[in-house]
Design an enzyme around this catalytic site. Structure first.
Site, mmCIF file in Angstrom:
data_model
loop_
_atom_site.group_PDB
_atom_site.id
_atom_site.type_symbol
_atom_site.label_atom_id
_atom_site.label_comp_id
_atom_site.label_asym_id
_atom_site.label_seq_id
_atom_site.Cartn_x
_atom_site.Cartn_y
_atom_site.Cartn_z
ATOM 1 N N TYR A 154 0.072 5.585 11.512
ATOM 2 C CA TYR A 154 -0.006 4.136 11.283
ATOM 3 C C TYR A 154 0.236 3.393 12.596
ATOM 4 C CZ TYR A 154 1.385 -0.536 9.538
ATOM 5 O OH TYR A 154 1.495 -1.888 9.329
ATOM 6 N N LYS B 185 -2.260 0.963 14.792
ATOM 7 C CA LYS B 185 -1.964 -0.442 15.062
ATOM 8 C C LYS B 185 -1.921 -0.740 16.564
ATOM 9 C CE LYS B 185 -1.939 -1.937 10.942
ATOM 10 N NZ LYS B 185 -2.867 -3.028 10.547
ATOM 11 N N ASP C 119 -13.365 0.381 -1.375
ATOM 12 C CA ASP C 119 -12.444 1.264 -0.662
ATOM 13 C C ASP C 119 -12.946 1.339 0.772
ATOM 14 O OD1 ASP C 119 -10.943 3.249 0.507
ATOM 15 O OD2 ASP C 119 -10.883 4.497 -1.294
ATOM 16 N N ASP D 253 -11.011 -5.337 -1.793
ATOM 17 C CA ASP D 253 -9.744 -4.631 -1.995
ATOM 18 C C ASP D 253 -10.004 -3.482 -2.969
ATOM 19 O OD1 ASP D 253 -6.635 -5.927 -1.412
ATOM 20 O OD2 ASP D 253 -6.781 -4.147 -2.677
ATOM 21 N N ASN E 11 -7.697 -7.303 7.719
ATOM 22 C CA ASN E 11 -6.285 -7.316 7.312
ATOM 23 C C ASN E 11 -5.812 -6.028 6.645
ATOM 24 O OD1 ASN E 11 -3.678 -8.661 6.188
ATOM 25 N ND2 ASN E 11 -4.791 -7.992 4.355
ATOM 26 N N THR F 37 6.612 -9.419 1.953
ATOM 27 C CA THR F 37 5.637 -9.434 0.855
ATOM 28 C C THR F 37 6.323 -8.859 -0.386
ATOM 29 O OG1 THR F 37 4.928 -7.204 1.376
ATOM 30 C CG2 THR F 37 3.739 -8.986 2.473
HETATM 31 N N1 NAD Z 1 4.208 -6.714 5.673
HETATM 32 C C1 NAD Z 1 4.631 -6.417 6.899
HETATM 33 O O1 NAD Z 1 5.839 -6.411 7.173
HETATM 34 C C2 NAD Z 1 3.647 -6.115 7.993
HETATM 35 C C3 NAD Z 1 4.155 -5.902 9.273
HETATM 36 C C4 NAD Z 1 3.297 -5.642 10.321
HETATM 37 C C5 NAD Z 1 1.929 -5.590 10.087
HETATM 38 N N2 NAD Z 1 1.447 -5.795 8.853
HETATM 39 C C6 NAD Z 1 -0.011 -5.710 8.687
HETATM 40 O O2 NAD Z 1 -0.497 -6.820 7.959
HETATM 41 C C7 NAD Z 1 -1.595 -6.407 7.129
HETATM 42 C C8 NAD Z 1 -1.279 -6.715 5.672
HETATM 43 O O3 NAD Z 1 -0.052 -6.088 5.336
HETATM 44 P P1 NAD Z 1 0.632 -6.255 3.913
HETATM 45 O O4 NAD Z 1 2.079 -6.045 4.125
HETATM 46 O O5 NAD Z 1 0.158 -7.474 3.226
HETATM 47 O O6 NAD Z 1 0.059 -4.948 3.168
HETATM 48 P P2 NAD Z 1 0.007 -4.639 1.617
HETATM 49 O O7 NAD Z 1 0.097 -3.151 1.492
HETATM 50 O O8 NAD Z 1 0.981 -5.463 0.866
HETATM 51 O O9 NAD Z 1 -1.460 -5.129 1.252
HETATM 52 C C9 NAD Z 1 -2.578 -4.514 1.798
HETATM 53 C C10 NAD Z 1 -3.787 -4.784 0.919
HETATM 54 O O10 NAD Z 1 -4.823 -3.900 1.358
HETATM 55 C C11 NAD Z 1 -5.340 -3.223 0.234
HETATM 56 N N3 NAD Z 1 -5.834 -1.905 0.592
HETATM 57 C C12 NAD Z 1 -5.096 -0.815 0.900
HETATM 58 N N4 NAD Z 1 -5.896 0.232 1.119
HETATM 59 C C13 NAD Z 1 -7.184 -0.201 0.943
HETATM 60 C C14 NAD Z 1 -8.452 0.426 1.027
HETATM 61 N N5 NAD Z 1 -8.589 1.724 1.275
HETATM 62 N N6 NAD Z 1 -9.563 -0.337 0.796
HETATM 63 C C15 NAD Z 1 -9.435 -1.642 0.480
HETATM 64 N N7 NAD Z 1 -8.259 -2.279 0.397
HETATM 65 C C16 NAD Z 1 -7.136 -1.572 0.610
HETATM 66 C C17 NAD Z 1 -4.182 -3.141 -0.752
HETATM 67 O O11 NAD Z 1 -4.638 -2.920 -2.088
HETATM 68 C C18 NAD Z 1 -3.499 -4.470 -0.546
HETATM 69 O O12 NAD Z 1 -4.050 -5.485 -1.379
HETATM 70 C C19 NAD Z 1 -1.773 -4.917 7.394
HETATM 71 O O13 NAD Z 1 -2.757 -4.741 8.388
HETATM 72 C C20 NAD Z 1 -0.428 -4.478 7.907
HETATM 73 O O14 NAD Z 1 -0.513 -3.339 8.736
HETATM 74 C C21 NAD Z 1 2.274 -6.043 7.784
#
Ligand code: NAD
Length: 251
Positions: free
Chosen positions: A158, A162, A66, A40, A93, A193
């Site tokens: 985005y 996806k 990153d 992360d 993820n 979240t």
């Molecule tokens: N939360 C939702 O409603 C939702 C809905 C549909 C899909 N998703 C998908 O589920 C997955 C997780 O979503 P989430 O809501 O937990 O996201 P979030 O933004 O809460 O967490 C994402 C994590 O990825 C890390 N991250 C971001 N950019 C990064 C980078 N360049 N390098 C390394 N780490 C990085 C962030 O620091 C964070 O810890 C994602 O793929 C998202 O597209 C989430």
């Protein structure tokens, strides 16, 4: 949560595991006594999570990364391999759902959104292929999103990323299948979240979520972790090239 005995001792790599859905997935695999490596950019949250789970007797390793930097991704995965062993499960993820009105998108920003939402999923899958081949199999789980299916506006790169995840999963499942490597997608709905609570969950938005879902409850990170654990486990040994939607019946 269910316990899958075959996950105990397995080396699992989770991207974006410091917070949100990724954190629930890291906790879920740690609870199975898997050996969990996660990466992360959020060092504070990542270190705190690794320390907490290590103190509880779990094998958890956090690496700052990153994922937009493919070379760093490749060497970061090598570091986790050295620390924990041959990688048997990969959960792609990480993503970033920053909004971007179409008129304001520059070519550099377009590439950056692809890098954070799609490209690393391919290169992480490529990097763990030798591990899984050598182990006689493995499981890769890639996060998509219902945003492209429901036709959400305001973040076209985005949603394009996806949607592309699903196509990539179908092709990788075909290419990796002869090595007994299963590749599946998980498509979350609106998952509540901490970040979603802070940024977007107004009472009006919550009411609309409820109206659109068939199930009249919020869907949480653990709901996605449960599905991910199942897909990673031997209980899903015949399942590949599929997309599982967990959205409470929104789309
Ligand atoms: N939360 C939702 O409603 C939702 C809905 C549909 C899909 N998703 C998908 O589920 C997955 C997780 O979503 P989430 O809501 O937990 O996201 P979030 O933004 O809460 O967490 C994402 C994590 O990825 C890390 N991250 C971001 N950019 C990064 C980078 N360049 N390098 C390394 N780490 C990085 C962030 O620091 C964070 O810890 C994602 O793929 C998202 O597209 C989430």
């Amino acid at each position: 949560m269910a316990i899958y005995p075959d996950l105990a001792g397995k080396v699992v790599l989770v991207t974006g595991g410091a917070s949100g859905i990724g954190e629930a997935i890291v906790r879920g695999f740690a609870n199975q006594d898997a050996r969990v490596g996660f990466v992360d950019i959020d060092d504070a949250a990542g270190s705190a999570l690794a320390e907490e789970l290590t103190a509880a007797g779990k094998t958890v390793y956090f690496e700052h990364l990153d994922l937009r930097d493919v070379q760093a991704l490749q060497s970061g995965i090598e570091t986790i391999r050295q620390a924990l062993g041959t990688i048997g499960v990969l959960v792609n993820n990480a993503a970033h759902d920053e909004r971007h009105p179409a008129p304001e998108v520059t070519p550099d920003y377009f590439d950056d959104r692809i890098a954070v939402n799609l490209r690393h999923q391919f290169f992480a899958s490529q990097a763990v292929l030798p591990d899984m081949k050598a182990a006689g199999g493995g499981a890769i789980i890639c996060m998509s999103s219902i945003s492209w299916m429901a036709g959400f506006g305001g973040m076209p790169i985005y949603t394009a990323s996806k949607a592309a995840v699903i196509g990539m999963v179908r092709s990788l499942a075909r290419d990796f299948g002869p090595d007994n490597i299963r590749v599946n997608a998980v498509t979350p709905g609106w998952i509540i979240t901490k970040r979603q609570l802070e940024l977007w969950l107004t009472p009006e938005a919550d009411a609309e979520r409820n109206a659109r879902q068939s199930l009249k409850r919020r869907i949480y990170p653990d709901d996605i972790a449960k599905l991910t654990l199942f897909l990673a486990s031997e209980d899903a040994s015949a399942i590949t090239a599929q997309n599982y939607i967990a959205d409470g019946g929104w789309v």
